[in-house]
Design an enzyme around this catalytic site. Structure first.
Site, mmCIF file in Angstrom:
data_model
loop_
_atom_site.group_PDB
_atom_site.id
_atom_site.type_symbol
_atom_site.label_atom_id
_atom_site.label_comp_id
_atom_site.label_asym_id
_atom_site.label_seq_id
_atom_site.Cartn_x
_atom_site.Cartn_y
_atom_site.Cartn_z
ATOM 1 N N GLU A 330 0.822 -1.196 0.000
ATOM 2 C CA GLU A 330 0.000 0.000 0.000
ATOM 3 C C GLU A 330 0.862 1.255 0.000
ATOM 4 O O GLU A 330 1.760 1.402 0.839
ATOM 5 C CB GLU A 330 -0.910 0.026 1.234
ATOM 6 C CG GLU A 330 -1.923 -1.091 1.288
ATOM 7 C CD GLU A 330 -2.811 -1.018 2.509
ATOM 8 O OE1 GLU A 330 -3.928 -1.550 2.454
ATOM 9 O OE2 GLU A 330 -2.391 -0.437 3.539
ATOM 10 N N CYS A 331 0.616 2.167 -0.906
ATOM 11 C CA CYS A 331 1.191 3.505 -0.972
ATOM 12 C C CYS A 331 2.715 3.481 -0.895
ATOM 13 O O CYS A 331 3.368 3.247 -1.897
ATOM 14 C CB CYS A 331 0.582 4.398 0.102
ATOM 15 S SG CYS A 331 0.677 6.161 -0.313
#
Length: 464
Positions: A330-331
């Site tokens: 994620e991210c």
């Protein structure tokens, strides 16, 4: 168990520093469980750091009432005091009319008294007018006390307190003076995460100084007297109840000064299914032998050189991906799995022209900066989601970043969004084999079926 909520009249009111100080002071005597309203990692990292208990997030936009209650009750087991820190202003939420996603909605759901932090810089009687409006705006929200912040001088304090007592009849339990150069360290996404900053004694000294200064201007006994009594929590809610599987997976989770944006409920849900977590550091360590890997968010752009130096880690991640072991990123984790990160212009201490080689697991490169993206995200998985059985699963979370990921042509995405922005507008979750990397940070409670599908894939034998 005593409980209360600290809210602000606006963003920047000082509620984060004040909540931190209160939690730190009470944690010296009691078991303090903290919560943060909204989708946020950095404020909770401070509350976790000063209490020794994992702060949890409460968000009425992504979570329903049953989920909110389950998270609260589970976290409060063994706690003497529960403290909730609000987000932005008391009534700010996802919509203009409804209070969904707001601090006020959480206060009402749990019946918590609100301690309102008012930025009193340059105002005295107007502080009473502001408070009066907040009290009348929603009579179901109980504002039990006030803390004035950014006051200057005894005359300022006395005039503001006198007006509040006369017009609002609400006790003022603290007046925090304006002190120059005594703020928590900031970065472009907010505060420097506690897990990163704690490695520096100057950072810890600064936190201690802020806590000491604020607490010297608060009546903590009066604050406790304004809190409400909650039933002692002793039972594990069904959502977190142990559900031991016949097979047990080991999940490697990247967690260090770079990758530390995680919701604490992620760990609880993984362990409730009987799986083992092994934390590792992409900066300092080796990749553990695990059945699957999770890379959360963080600031890889500030640690690019150190990440790039650990070539054996990147090689092992590429090998694990080629062996079809499930990888969820994620991210910041997404950025790390790209080929490289490029700095296109001077930005927040990063120099134009700097480039860092990354793990080269996903077919994309990453550039910084871009216009800030901060949004709730909702959507569903697509048929290309690598861990599903074809069933569409809910995606609920948020995105917050200043970077852009540029995928190669003809890539596939695992998420289709109906709110928010992904890698390619409404497409997010770049997929390659058994790897998915997204800008979306899922909240693991409302997106738990998605999480469970990843865990199930970790139990499966890799495809030949």
């Amino acid at each position: 168990m005593k409980a209360f909520l600290v809210a602000g009249d606006r963003s920047g009111s000082g509620k984060t520093s004040i909540t931190l100080a209160i939690a730190a002071a009470f944690a010296k005597r009691w078991n303090v469980q903290t919560f943060k309203v909204g989708m946020d990692y950095i404020d909770p990292s401070y509350l976790t750091g000063v209490t020794g208990r994992q702060c949890r997030n409460l968000d009425s936009f992504v979570m329903n009432k049953e989920e909110l209650s389950a998270v609260f009750e589970h976290a409060c087991i063994g706690a003497d005091i529960a403290i909730v820190e609000g987000v932005r202003g008391l009534y700010e939420g996802a919509e203009s009319i409804e209070d969904i996603g707001s601090t006020a909605s959480i206060a009402k759901h749990f019946g918590l008294p609100v301690i309102l932090v008012i930025d009193a810089k340059s105002i005295t009687r107007s502080a009473a007018a502001l408070l009066y409006g907040f009290m009348k705006f929603d009579p179901d929200v109980h504002i039990a006390g006030v803390i004035l912040n950014n006051v200057r001088g005894e005359k300022h304090v006395n005039k503001a307190i006198g007006a509040i007592k006369h017009y609002c009849n609400v006790p003022v339990i603290g007046a925090i003076p304006r002190v120059e150069n005594l703020d928590l360290t900031m970065r472009h996404l907010g505060l420097v995460p506690y897990e990163e900053g704690k490695k520096d004694n100057r950072f810890l000294d600064r936190v201690s100084s802020i806590v000491e200064m604020i607490c010297s201007h608060l009546d903590l006994d009066a604050l406790l007297s304004l809190s409400c009594e909650k039933e002692e929590m002793v039972h594990i809610p069904r959502l977190f109840a142990p559900d031991i599987q016949s097979k047990r997976a080991k999940i490697g989770i990247a967690r260090d000064e770079v990758f530390n944006f995680y919701y604490a409920d992620l760990f609880s849900l993984i362990e409730s299914k009987g799986h083992e977590i092994e934390y590792f550091s992409p900066v300092h360590g080796d990749l553990p032998d695990a059945d699957g890997y999770f890379f959360g968010g963080g600031y890889p752009e500030y640690h690019g050189h150190k990440l790039a130096e650990n070539q054996s880690m990147m090689e092992d991640i590429r090998t694990a991906a080629m062996d079809q072991r499930p990888v969820f990123a994620e991210c910041g984790g997404l950025m790390y799995l790209c080929r490289k990160i490029e700095i296109l212009q001077d930005f927040s201490g990063l120099s134009k022209g700097t480039s860092f080689k990354m793990a080269d697991v996903l077919p994309a490169r990453c550039t910084i900066p871009k216009k800030r993206i901060v949004t709730y995200v909702t959507g569903k998985t697509t048929r290309d989601f690598p861990f599903g059985s074809g069933k569409s699963l809910a995606v609920k979370g948020h995105a917050f970043h200043y970077s852009t990921v540029h995928p190669d042509n003809c890539v596939t995405f695992g998420y289709e969004l109906n709110r928010g922005f992904g890698i390619n507008e409404k497409q997010d979750g770049l997929v390659k084999g058994n790897v998915i990397g997204s800008y979306t940070h899922i909240h693991p409670v409302p997106s738990r079926e998605l999480l469970y599908s990843f865990l199930s894939a970790c139990l499966s034998d890799p495809a030949p």
